[in-house]
Design an enzyme around this catalytic site. Structure first.
Site, PDB file in Angstrom:
ATOM      1  CE  LYS A 114       5.143  -5.940  -9.784  1.00  0.00           C
ATOM      2  NZ  LYS A 114       4.768  -4.764 -10.581  1.00  0.00           N
ATOM      3  CE  LYS A 196      16.371  -3.198  -5.949  1.00  0.00           C
ATOM      4  NZ  LYS A 196      15.551  -3.291  -7.126  1.00  0.00           N
ATOM      5  CE  LYS A 199       7.405  -0.180  -3.128  1.00  0.00           C
ATOM      6  NZ  LYS A 199       6.711   0.659  -4.061  1.00  0.00           N
TER       7      LYS A 199
END
Ligand code: TRP
Length: 334
Positions: A114, A196, A199
């Site tokens: 992140k 994977k 979104k």
């Protein structure tokens, strides 16, 4: 007397949830409520660690509350609440901060990822995220925490902090176990079955959102990337077809053998259509129910109010114990 084991989990209200979230988390939560005392939270404080539009965050919080209920979380049997409504979460995370070391947090895989993704906003909260998560879990003395693979490292830290606190101050926290669901088959992107389902996929055809209607779902499955053969079997060199088979089995509860048999000799076109329809059959009613619930904000507010009240009782019992153990003088009341 309640002698069921206690289960805690939370989801962040940060936008779109996918078919992967449903199969990997929400669907299991519904089933687990039968065997465990379920406590489910909307982790809004965690969402603040990346930049949020306040109005959107508020909207997403209601969306997630409605979604939990639409997916079958029973707000009477289980406890459903918003993390920021129970201030003990922030308070316990302060105490846990005093026994956690920066090195433990800076080496977390998700923090590193992140930090790279939000280079302009590497804030202390982003680093401290796993400590808040430990507070979430430990406040409720949870035995089990259903988590996806990406949260296992954070759960490990929760366990370390519980053990460290118990060693230093005496038995206080239940040391939680990770709960890995049975249907653990990873749901992959429809556009790139080696990745994977996410979104944040730039290709909107790659993922199925809980907000997709039947037409959109079927259309995305029709476009799913497969291969140039014509055999419908689960095989490592056929990631696209294997992913579709896994999804089909997950939504229909059929076994792989049953599914392979059903589609023996059938073309890919037929197969993709069937998978799309089977997924829509599960997702469509959830979306409709969620949107119906969202028409009645007062009802959701009422549920969240009572959820917070029930959660708070458990949380403050733990927090008071912790404050006492570390030597804080209890506030006199009355
Ligand atoms: N970090 C989790 C996620 O993004 C959400 C979460 C917050 C959580 N607190 C938790 C999950 C406590 C399990 C237990 O998926």
């Amino acid at each position: 007397m309640e002698d069921k084991k206690r289960l805690f989990s939370a989801i962040q209200p940060s936008g779109i949830l996918t078919l992967g979230n449903y199969l990997g988390a929400l669907r299991n939560f519904r089933l687990l409520q039968d065997d465990y005392e379920g406590i489910f939270s909307i982790a809004d404080l965690h969402s603040l660690t990346v930049r949020q539009d306040p109005a959107v965050l508020r909207k997403n919080t209601y969306e997630l509350a409605a979604l939990y209920i639409a997916c079958g979380i029973d707000p009477e049997r289980s406890i459903l609440f918003v993390q920021s409504h129970v201030s003990a979460h922030a308070e316990l995370s302060w105490i846990l901060n005093t026994i956690c070391y920066p090195g433990e947090l800076s080496r977390m895989t998700q923090f590193k990822e992140k930090s790279r993704a939000h280079e302009d906003n590497v804030n202390m909260g982003l680093m401290d995220y796993p400590v808040l998560m430990a507070a979430d879990i430990l406040l409720y003395q949870a035995d089990l925490v259903p988590v996806g693979a990406d949260q296992k490292q954070h759960l490990e830290l929760s366990r370390d902090l519980a053990i460290r606190f118990n060693n230093r101050y005496g038995e206080t926290f239940t040391v939680p176990e990770a709960f890995i669901g049975k249907t653990a088959a990873k749901i992959m992107s429809l556009a790139d079955p080696l990745k994977k389902m996410s979104k944040s996929d730039a290709n909107l055809n790659g993922f199925i959102s809980i907000d997709d209607d039947k037409d959109a779902i079927v259309r995305k499955f029709k476009r799913a990337v497969t291969d140039s053969e014509n055999e419908i079997v689960l095989r490592e060199d056929k990631p696209g077809i294997s992913n579709l088979l896994n999804i089909y089995c997950a939504v229909t509860s059929k076994s792989l053998a049953e599914a392979e048999k059903e589609f023996e000799g059938k073309g890919y076109g037929d197969f993709k259509l069937k998978v799309g329809e089977a997924v829509a059959e599960v997702i469509d009613p959830i979306r409709i129910e969620k949107n119906k619930l969202l028409q009645n904000k007062d009802y959701i507010d009422e549920l969240l109010k009572s959820g917070a009240e029930r959660a708070e009782k458990i949380a403050y019992k733990t927090l008071n114990k912790v404050y006492k153990k570390v030597g804080l003088v209890p506030r006199k009341r009355g």
